[in-house]
Design a protein around this motif. Sequence first.
Motif, PDB file in Angstrom:
ATOM      1  N   CYS A  33      -4.604  -2.762   2.743  1.00 18.15           N
ATOM      2  CA  CYS A  33      -5.844  -3.516   2.959  1.00 18.15           C
ATOM      3  C   CYS A  33      -6.503  -3.931   1.646  1.00 18.15           C
ATOM      4  N   THR A  34      -6.434  -3.087   0.615  1.00 18.56           N
ATOM      5  CA  THR A  34      -7.003  -3.484  -0.682  1.00 18.56           C
ATOM      6  C   THR A  34      -6.216  -4.641  -1.290  1.00 18.56           C
ATOM      7  N   SER A  35      -4.916  -4.699  -1.020  1.00 21.98           N
ATOM      8  CA  SER A  35      -4.107  -5.822  -1.508  1.00 21.98           C
ATOM      9  C   SER A  35      -4.588  -7.135  -0.896  1.00 21.98           C
ATOM     10  N   GLN A  40      -8.063 -12.066  -1.563  1.00 24.99           N
ATOM     11  CA  GLN A  40      -9.239 -12.873  -1.224  1.00 24.99           C
ATOM     12  C   GLN A  40     -10.122 -13.102  -2.447  1.00 24.99           C
ATOM     13  N   ILE A  41     -10.298 -12.047  -3.229  1.00 22.43           N
ATOM     14  CA  ILE A  41     -11.135 -12.160  -4.432  1.00 22.43           C
ATOM     15  C   ILE A  41     -10.535 -13.167  -5.408  1.00 22.43           C
ATOM     16  N   ILE A  42      -9.225 -13.112  -5.594  1.00 23.02           N
ATOM     17  CA  ILE A  42      -8.548 -14.036  -6.507  1.00 23.02           C
ATOM     18  C   ILE A  42      -8.687 -15.480  -6.022  1.00 23.02           C
ATOM     19  N   GLN A  43      -8.652 -15.688  -4.710  1.00 22.57           N
ATOM     20  CA  GLN A  43      -8.759 -17.042  -4.155  1.00 22.57           C
ATOM     21  C   GLN A  43     -10.144 -17.644  -4.362  1.00 22.57           C
ATOM     22  N   THR A  44     -11.153 -16.794  -4.573  1.00 20.51           N
ATOM     23  CA  THR A  44     -12.503 -17.320  -4.792  1.00 20.51           C
ATOM     24  C   THR A  44     -12.679 -17.891  -6.189  1.00 20.51           C
ATOM     25  N   THR A  45     -11.709 -17.628  -7.060  1.00 18.41           N
ATOM     26  CA  THR A  45     -11.811 -18.058  -8.464  1.00 18.41           C
ATOM     27  C   THR A  45     -10.589 -18.891  -8.834  1.00 18.41           C
ATOM     28  N   THR A  98     -16.757  -1.283  -5.513  1.00 20.27           N
ATOM     29  CA  THR A  98     -16.979  -2.141  -6.677  1.00 20.27           C
ATOM     30  C   THR A  98     -17.150  -3.622  -6.348  1.00 20.27           C
ATOM     31  N   PRO A  99     -16.316  -4.230  -5.490  1.00 15.95           N
ATOM     32  CA  PRO A  99     -16.493  -5.663  -5.199  1.00 15.95           C
ATOM     33  C   PRO A  99     -17.853  -6.003  -4.611  1.00 15.95           C
ATOM     34  N   SER A 100     -18.492  -5.050  -3.918  1.00  9.85           N
ATOM     35  CA  SER A 100     -19.789  -5.329  -3.293  1.00  9.85           C
ATOM     36  C   SER A 100     -20.906  -5.465  -4.311  1.00  9.85           C
ATOM     37  N   PHE A 101     -20.692  -4.983  -5.548  1.00 10.04           N
ATOM     38  CA  PHE A 101     -21.710  -5.084  -6.594  1.00 10.04           C
ATOM     39  C   PHE A 101     -21.652  -6.404  -7.353  1.00 10.04           C
ATOM     40  N   VAL A 102     -20.630  -7.189  -7.055  1.00 12.65           N
ATOM     41  CA  VAL A 102     -20.444  -8.459  -7.765  1.00 12.65           C
ATOM     42  C   VAL A 102     -20.977  -9.591  -6.894  1.00 12.65           C
ATOM     43  N   ALA A 103     -21.420 -10.663  -7.536  1.00 13.96           N
ATOM     44  CA  ALA A 103     -21.919 -11.831  -6.815  1.00 13.96           C
ATOM     45  C   ALA A 103     -20.779 -12.492  -6.031  1.00 13.96           C
ATOM     46  N   GLU A 166     -13.821 -12.772   6.184  1.00 15.76           N
ATOM     47  CA  GLU A 166     -13.936 -13.578   4.970  1.00 15.76           C
ATOM     48  C   GLU A 166     -15.028 -13.072   4.037  1.00 15.76           C
ATOM     49  N   ASN A 167     -15.932 -12.244   4.538  1.00 15.19           N
ATOM     50  CA  ASN A 167     -17.022 -11.720   3.723  1.00 15.19           C
ATOM     51  C   ASN A 167     -16.519 -10.544   2.888  1.00 15.19           C
ATOM     52  N   ILE A 168     -16.423 -10.741   1.589  1.00 11.88           N
ATOM     53  CA  ILE A 168     -15.855  -9.720   0.708  1.00 11.88           C
ATOM     54  C   ILE A 168     -16.722  -8.473   0.650  1.00 11.88           C
ATOM     55  N   MET A 169     -18.045  -8.639   0.726  1.00  9.98           N
ATOM     56  CA  MET A 169     -18.936  -7.477   0.692  1.00  9.98           C
ATOM     57  C   MET A 169     -18.713  -6.583   1.918  1.00  9.98           C
ATOM     58  N   VAL A 170     -18.606  -7.215   3.098  1.00  5.82           N
ATOM     59  CA  VAL A 170     -18.344  -6.448   4.320  1.00  5.82           C
ATOM     60  C   VAL A 170     -16.980  -5.765   4.233  1.00  5.82           C
ATOM     61  N   ASN A 171     -15.990  -6.499   3.718  1.00  4.08           N
ATOM     62  CA  ASN A 171     -14.650  -5.923   3.554  1.00  4.08           C
ATOM     63  C   ASN A 171     -14.672  -4.731   2.614  1.00  4.08           C
ATOM     64  N   SER A 172     -15.491  -4.825   1.585  1.00  2.00           N
ATOM     65  CA  SER A 172     -15.621  -3.731   0.625  1.00  2.00           C
ATOM     66  C   SER A 172     -16.152  -2.473   1.299  1.00  2.00           C
ATOM     67  N   PHE A 173     -17.136  -2.640   2.175  1.00  2.00           N
ATOM     68  CA  PHE A 173     -17.687  -1.484   2.896  1.00  2.00           C
ATOM     69  C   PHE A 173     -16.673  -0.907   3.892  1.00  2.00           C
ATOM     70  N   ILE A 174     -15.880  -1.773   4.509  1.00  2.00           N
ATOM     71  CA  ILE A 174     -14.836  -1.298   5.437  1.00  2.00           C
ATOM     72  C   ILE A 174     -13.830  -0.427   4.687  1.00  2.00           C
ATOM     73  N   LEU A 175     -13.393  -0.904   3.510  1.00  2.00           N
ATOM     74  CA  LEU A 175     -12.454  -0.132   2.687  1.00  2.00           C
ATOM     75  C   LEU A 175     -13.067   1.200   2.260  1.00  2.00           C
ATOM     76  N   THR A 176     -14.356   1.175   1.912  1.00  2.00           N
ATOM     77  CA  THR A 176     -15.041   2.389   1.474  1.00  2.00           C
ATOM     78  C   THR A 176     -15.100   3.426   2.585  1.00  2.00           C
ATOM     79  N   LEU A 177     -15.494   2.982   3.771  1.00  2.00           N
ATOM     80  CA  LEU A 177     -15.574   3.900   4.908  1.00  2.00           C
ATOM     81  C   LEU A 177     -14.197   4.462   5.264  1.00  2.00           C
ATOM     82  N   TRP A 178     -13.193   3.584   5.216  1.00  2.00           N
ATOM     83  CA  TRP A 178     -11.843   4.043   5.549  1.00  2.00           C
ATOM     84  C   TRP A 178     -11.362   5.097   4.554  1.00  2.00           C
TER      85      TRP A 178
END
Length: 409
Positions: A33-35, A40-45, A98-103, A166-178
């Motif tokens: 899931c982190t992969s 997704q993060i790479i595609q935003t840039t 970490t991704p949730s702390f970034v814009a 598609e929301n990276i912040m929400v995905n970040s929290f899902i990974l954290t909880l998991w």
Amino acid sequence: MFSKKLGLTIEGSMFKNIGIFLIIANTYVWLICTSIVLGQIIQTTNLLDSQLYIVWTTNFLGAAASIILGSYFTSKFHNYRKHFIITWIFLGIIGSLTPSFVATTFSFSEILIISILFNISFGLGLPVAMAEFSNNTNIEHRAKLGGAIWLLVMMLSGIIMNLIGENIMVNSFILTLWRATSLIAAFHYKPNIKKAYVSFTGVIKDRSFVFYLTPWTMFSLVNYLSTSVGINFLGEDFVNILTLVSSFLTGVSAVFGGLISDIIGRRRTTIIGFVLLGFGYSLLGIYPQNATAWYLYAVFDGIAWGIFYVIFLFTIWGELACDKSSEKYYALGSLPHLLSTYLRLTIGPLIAANVSFYAIFSFAAFFLFLAVVPLMFAPETLPEKVIRERELRSYIEKAKRVRERFAKN
């Protein structure tokens, strides 16, 4: 009684065993899931090709270095294993957050930091977790348990991946909880018996280890090509369907591969996997643009990967270590798989675009059949006594069925 049937070695304390199994399953699901989230993060840039190459190279080197470092520390300082595993999981929780702390937009340096955190969080405690799996299972049941864990990984990955949007912040929290859920198992986990220390030099000098590592590495050097070629000629959507088919078969065949491996042995089961994959590549070498050939390849690929995950991720390295600590065996044994992923992301598309696909698949098929040669000299780690007892039991059961059939007549 139930523990003995499953092949767990600590009687009356089942949760200790299940704890380490759940930590391993959680870790691999988290990696998958982190992969996806990192992609997704790479595609935003809009990264330059050179920057993307740096990200994937750092990704590979970070994971490899953390695996090596983690195996050294835990085999050297056995008494700190539990603390090490808990710290490792907390590091994964921090990496997931970490991704949730970034814009909404990520810079190159931020992507680099997130990539490093993800891979260190994966690799640092992996060798000790796999070593504890080996320590907590009986050899005659180890492969089937590994297969069951991998089926669980594939099922849970499908569930978590459906939650990722598609929301990276929400995905970040899902990974954290998991990742945080594995702390429950980690706090109840108790390390198994201490084994003799072995150096990396000692592992590399082990001929049995080399005989199994060589075909695994040869496979990793050619396996990454199929995805890139498939995308070039059949499109990304078609390749995604093939990946889905292959992934489903991988989970199922991991269970059956584990059962077969515990009956006929590790070496013969591994050879079956290489032969199946060799047939798959041979089909693509003859009919590279035929959709049916690709579907058949996906079937062979899925079955072979299920076998390889059971043998090369869970089973063989702990058995080759015997009475020595197995962390370094698992660490070195995991590197070819990381290398294959790295090659698929970097030079795979370049080779697929510039080399004839007939040449690629013909070479891959030949290379895979050649990979079987070292296995001919590799020792069988499943005891001969276990294999013969199961063959005798099977013969007796068949004889009983024949006698009953004649008695009815």
